[in-house]
Scaffold this motif. Structure first.
Motif, PDB file in Angstrom:
ATOM      1  N   SER A 236      42.093  39.678  32.665  1.00  0.00           N
ATOM      2  CA  SER A 236      41.704  38.892  33.834  1.00  0.00           C
ATOM      3  C   SER A 236      41.963  39.700  35.097  1.00  0.00           C
ATOM      4  CB  SER A 236      42.476  37.576  33.877  1.00  0.00           C
ATOM      5  OG  SER A 236      43.870  37.822  33.952  1.00  0.00           O
ATOM      6  N   VAL A 237      41.183  39.362  36.125  1.00  0.00           N
ATOM      7  CA  VAL A 237      41.356  39.967  37.443  1.00  0.00           C
ATOM      8  C   VAL A 237      41.836  38.869  38.377  1.00  0.00           C
ATOM      9  CG1 VAL A 237      40.231  41.233  39.310  1.00  0.00           C
ATOM     10  CG2 VAL A 237      39.513  41.607  36.941  1.00  0.00           C
ATOM     11  N   ARG A 238      43.006  39.058  38.994  1.00  0.00           N
ATOM     12  CA  ARG A 238      43.668  37.977  39.695  1.00  0.00           C
ATOM     13  C   ARG A 238      43.895  38.284  41.173  1.00  0.00           C
ATOM     14  NH1 ARG A 238      48.643  36.407  35.555  1.00  0.00           N
ATOM     15  NH2 ARG A 238      47.366  35.899  33.723  1.00  0.00           N
ATOM     16  N   PHE A 239      43.769  37.222  41.986  1.00  0.00           N
ATOM     17  CA  PHE A 239      44.259  37.257  43.348  1.00  0.00           C
ATOM     18  C   PHE A 239      45.773  37.041  43.333  1.00  0.00           C
ATOM     19  CE2 PHE A 239      39.846  35.903  43.815  1.00  0.00           C
ATOM     20  CZ  PHE A 239      39.408  36.685  44.873  1.00  0.00           C
ATOM     21  N   GLN A 240      46.412  37.339  44.450  1.00  0.00           N
ATOM     22  CA  GLN A 240      47.818  37.005  44.578  1.00  0.00           C
ATOM     23  C   GLN A 240      47.969  35.482  44.593  1.00  0.00           C
ATOM     24  OE1 GLN A 240      49.417  38.912  48.043  1.00  0.00           O
ATOM     25  NE2 GLN A 240      49.170  40.981  47.214  1.00  0.00           N
ATOM     26  N   PRO A 241      48.980  34.934  43.956  1.00  0.00           N
ATOM     27  CA  PRO A 241      49.130  33.475  43.884  1.00  0.00           C
ATOM     28  C   PRO A 241      49.446  32.878  45.247  1.00  0.00           C
ATOM     29  CG  PRO A 241      51.074  34.555  42.994  1.00  0.00           C
ATOM     30  CD  PRO A 241      50.080  35.637  43.246  1.00  0.00           C
ATOM     31  N   VAL A 242      49.125  31.618  45.415  1.00  0.00           N
ATOM     32  CA  VAL A 242      49.412  30.881  46.642  1.00  0.00           C
ATOM     33  C   VAL A 242      50.199  29.632  46.281  1.00  0.00           C
ATOM     34  CG1 VAL A 242      47.216  29.645  46.536  1.00  0.00           C
ATOM     35  CG2 VAL A 242      48.404  29.837  48.721  1.00  0.00           C
ATOM     36  N   ARG A 243      51.165  29.263  47.123  1.00  0.00           N
ATOM     37  CA  ARG A 243      51.987  28.090  46.873  1.00  0.00           C
ATOM     38  C   ARG A 243      51.371  26.886  47.601  1.00  0.00           C
ATOM     39  NH1 ARG A 243      57.097  29.200  44.955  1.00  0.00           N
ATOM     40  NH2 ARG A 243      57.901  27.260  45.837  1.00  0.00           N
ATOM     41  N   THR A 272      46.706  41.736  31.675  1.00  0.00           N
ATOM     42  CA  THR A 272      46.612  41.252  30.304  1.00  0.00           C
ATOM     43  C   THR A 272      48.009  40.925  29.821  1.00  0.00           C
ATOM     44  OG1 THR A 272      45.852  41.732  28.059  1.00  0.00           O
ATOM     45  CG2 THR A 272      46.737  43.577  29.305  1.00  0.00           C
ATOM     46  N   ALA A 273      48.161  39.776  29.191  1.00  0.00           N
ATOM     47  CA  ALA A 273      49.467  39.305  28.700  1.00  0.00           C
ATOM     48  C   ALA A 273      50.510  39.314  29.818  1.00  0.00           C
ATOM     49  CB  ALA A 273      49.936  40.154  27.523  1.00  0.00           C
ATOM     50  N   ASP A 274      50.072  38.930  31.038  1.00  0.00           N
ATOM     51  CA  ASP A 274      50.939  38.883  32.209  1.00  0.00           C
ATOM     52  C   ASP A 274      51.488  40.244  32.599  1.00  0.00           C
ATOM     53  OD1 ASP A 274      50.636  36.163  32.674  1.00  0.00           O
ATOM     54  OD2 ASP A 274      52.249  35.626  31.281  1.00  0.00           O
ATOM     55  N   ILE A 275      50.817  41.318  32.175  1.00  0.00           N
ATOM     56  CA  ILE A 275      51.217  42.678  32.534  1.00  0.00           C
ATOM     57  C   ILE A 275      50.100  43.293  33.374  1.00  0.00           C
ATOM     58  CG2 ILE A 275      51.808  44.988  31.694  1.00  0.00           C
ATOM     59  CD1 ILE A 275      52.866  43.678  29.157  1.00  0.00           C
ATOM     60  N   THR A 276      50.419  43.708  34.583  1.00  0.00           N
ATOM     61  CA  THR A 276      49.442  44.352  35.465  1.00  0.00           C
ATOM     62  C   THR A 276      49.360  45.830  35.105  1.00  0.00           C
ATOM     63  OG1 THR A 276      49.896  42.790  37.250  1.00  0.00           O
ATOM     64  CG2 THR A 276      48.845  44.869  37.850  1.00  0.00           C
ATOM     65  N   PHE A 277      48.188  46.270  34.634  1.00  0.00           N
ATOM     66  CA  PHE A 277      48.038  47.661  34.221  1.00  0.00           C
ATOM     67  C   PHE A 277      47.041  48.429  35.082  1.00  0.00           C
ATOM     68  CE2 PHE A 277      44.923  45.223  31.853  1.00  0.00           C
ATOM     69  CZ  PHE A 277      43.778  45.985  31.918  1.00  0.00           C
ATOM     70  N   ALA A 290      31.283  42.012  38.826  1.00  0.00           N
ATOM     71  CA  ALA A 290      31.991  43.140  38.209  1.00  0.00           C
ATOM     72  C   ALA A 290      33.129  43.547  39.135  1.00  0.00           C
ATOM     73  CB  ALA A 290      31.034  44.300  37.962  1.00  0.00           C
ATOM     74  N   CYS A 291      33.901  44.503  38.697  1.00  0.00           N
ATOM     75  CA  CYS A 291      34.966  45.055  39.533  1.00  0.00           C
ATOM     76  C   CYS A 291      35.069  46.543  39.277  1.00  0.00           C
ATOM     77  CB  CYS A 291      36.299  44.365  39.268  1.00  0.00           C
ATOM     78  SG  CYS A 291      36.956  44.623  37.607  1.00  0.00           S
ATOM     79  N   LEU A 292      35.528  47.242  40.283  1.00  0.00           N
ATOM     80  CA  LEU A 292      35.694  48.692  40.200  1.00  0.00           C
ATOM     81  C   LEU A 292      37.184  49.008  40.216  1.00  0.00           C
ATOM     82  CD1 LEU A 292      34.450  51.590  40.314  1.00  0.00           C
ATOM     83  CD2 LEU A 292      34.706  51.438  42.793  1.00  0.00           C
ATOM     84  N   VAL A 293      37.662  49.698  39.190  1.00  0.00           N
ATOM     85  CA  VAL A 293      39.077  50.057  39.105  1.00  0.00           C
ATOM     86  C   VAL A 293      39.377  51.126  40.149  1.00  0.00           C
ATOM     87  CG1 VAL A 293      40.878  51.022  37.630  1.00  0.00           C
ATOM     88  CG2 VAL A 293      39.202  49.443  36.672  1.00  0.00           C
ATOM     89  N   VAL A 294      40.429  50.912  40.921  1.00  0.00           N
ATOM     90  CA  VAL A 294      40.818  51.829  41.992  1.00  0.00           C
ATOM     91  C   VAL A 294      42.248  52.293  41.748  1.00  0.00           C
ATOM     92  CG1 VAL A 294      39.251  50.736  43.646  1.00  0.00           C
ATOM     93  CG2 VAL A 294      41.615  49.895  43.425  1.00  0.00           C
ATOM     94  N   PRO A 295      42.687  53.363  42.425  1.00  0.00           N
ATOM     95  CA  PRO A 295      44.078  53.808  42.275  1.00  0.00           C
ATOM     96  C   PRO A 295      45.059  52.726  42.701  1.00  0.00           C
ATOM     97  CG  PRO A 295      42.762  55.512  43.331  1.00  0.00           C
ATOM     98  CD  PRO A 295      41.899  54.285  43.270  1.00  0.00           C
ATOM     99  N   SER A 296      46.212  52.721  42.082  1.00  0.00           N
ATOM    100  CA  SER A 296      47.235  51.728  42.423  1.00  0.00           C
ATOM    101  C   SER A 296      47.678  51.934  43.861  1.00  0.00           C
ATOM    102  CB  SER A 296      48.444  51.862  41.489  1.00  0.00           C
ATOM    103  OG  SER A 296      48.058  51.665  40.144  1.00  0.00           O
ATOM    104  N   PRO A 297      47.741  50.872  44.658  1.00  0.00           N
ATOM    105  CA  PRO A 297      48.120  51.028  46.066  1.00  0.00           C
ATOM    106  C   PRO A 297      49.590  51.392  46.202  1.00  0.00           C
ATOM    107  CG  PRO A 297      47.955  48.708  45.492  1.00  0.00           C
ATOM    108  CD  PRO A 297      47.458  49.476  44.300  1.00  0.00           C
ATOM    109  N   GLN A 298      49.861  52.278  47.120  1.00  0.00           N
ATOM    110  CA  GLN A 298      51.231  52.638  47.432  1.00  0.00           C
ATOM    111  C   GLN A 298      51.760  51.693  48.502  1.00  0.00           C
ATOM    112  OE1 GLN A 298      52.823  54.933  45.691  1.00  0.00           O
ATOM    113  NE2 GLN A 298      50.936  55.304  44.515  1.00  0.00           N
ATOM    114  N   PRO A 299      53.088  51.549  48.605  1.00  0.00           N
ATOM    115  CA  PRO A 299      53.640  50.676  49.640  1.00  0.00           C
ATOM    116  C   PRO A 299      53.162  51.088  51.032  1.00  0.00           C
ATOM    117  CG  PRO A 299      55.341  51.288  48.064  1.00  0.00           C
ATOM    118  CD  PRO A 299      54.125  52.102  47.730  1.00  0.00           C
TER     119      PRO A 299
END
Length: 322
Positions: A236-243, A272-277, A290-299
């Motif tokens: 799955s592709v997820r947004f950040q959760p909101v409260r 997948t399985a609650d693990i962000t890869f 669709a979605c395009l895989v990008v490099p992991s963002p740095q802080p």
């Protein structure tokens, strides 16, 4: 009673708390390691404290952790340390009076009778430094069995407060006669059985395999890897959760807008399985999303989004062109 004609003298008791026991070969391997450690430890104490010291191995036993702790006096020095890359926590234990004598010698004192009290803030770093060097000798002694990287964690005076394992965990306990100047005591080293035992038998077990057995094991490994690589998994592709408050959820109606805490410059999480890869940005490929895989963002880094028409899965685009 001796055995004659291959007949047993009687049934041997079976301890269900210790289903696996050390064999004579395992004891011999450990004996070599601990005797090496005892020699190196005695040399370290003699040179560091400038006092005649001796360490001699007395016994090697397989016990439960609660049995080991119950046999220790209180107060005593219980130094807990990790044994990376192996799991678990090990213990180096010796009497508090011996620890005080070591510190007295390090500070230029004559040794002799010592007070029974916790170490001061000045004395504790001295003992930490001595134990760190001692763990280096333990690493050297076990090099032939496993490449340990022992690292000091903390020191307890009451063995009941030493949380190095569960009460029923099997441990290997080696006992030493320890003498520093005129101070004598019994010292122990406690290692987790489950971590050390595979290293005692693993290398020997590989040596008795035939070529056919080794080939069968390698083929089984390849089959398992191939099966895992071909197994379908949910992604799955997820947004950040909101409260949200329960009242807001109950009052939702078609057409209501729920603001998300996800910034437009932040990629979505591929999970997948609650693990962000991986991370990806959304778009379209033909008439599908669709979605395009990008490099992991740095802080502190804000990735740049591409136009929606340029986004898509590379493999799917190749299949469409074909």
């Amino acid at each position: 009673m001796s055995r004659r004609g291959g007949k047993s003298s009687g049934p041997e008791p079976y301890d269900f708390r210790r289903p696996t026991k050390l064999s004579r070969e395992h004891i011999r391997t450990l004996q070599i390691c601990f005797e090496t450690f005892a020699r190196q430890y005695a040399t370290l104490l003699t040179t560091s404290l400038r006092a005649v010291s001796s360490i001699s191995l007395v016994s090697i036993e397989q016990l439960n952790y609660d049995e080991y702790i119950a046999g220790l006096s209180s107060p005593t020095v219980v130094a807990m340390f990790t044994i990376d890359p192996l799991p678990g926590t090990a213990i180096l234990e010796f009497s508090l009076s011996t620890a005080m004598a070591c510190i007295d010698h390090m500070l230029g004192g004559p040794g002799g009778p010592q007070p029974q009290r916790p170490l001061s803030d000045i004395e504790m770093p001295l003992l930490h430094g001595l134990i760190d060097r001692t763990l280096g000798e333990l690493r050297y002694a076990f090099e032939g069995v496993v490449q340990l990287r022992p690292e000091m964690k903390n020191i307890e005076y009451n063995p009941q407060f030493a949380q190095a394992g569960a009460a029923s965990d099997a441990v290997i306990v080696s006992s030493f006669e320890m003498r520093v100047g005129t101070e004598e005591c019994m010292a122990t080293v406690c290692l987790p059985f489950g971590a050390i035992f595979p290293k005692l038998q693993g290398e020997r077990g590989e040596g008795v395999l035939t070529e056919a057995q080794r080939a069968a094991r390698e083929a089984a490994y390849r089959n398992v890897v191939a099966g895992l690589e071909g197994a379908p998994i949910e992604v799955s592709v997820r947004f950040q959760p909101v409260r949200m408050h329960p009242a807001d959820l109950i009052g939702l109606q078609p057409g209501d807008v729920v603001p998300l805490a996800h910034s437009t410059s932040t990629p979505l999480a591929v999970v997948t399985a609650d693990i962000t890869f991986a991370y990806a940005v959304p778009g379209a490929q033909g008439n599908r999303m669709a979605c395009l895989v990008v490099p992991s963002p740095q802080p502190g880094q804000h990735p740049t989004h591409r136009p929606a028409g340029q986004l898509g899965m590379k493999n799917r685009a190749e299949e469409t062109s074909r």
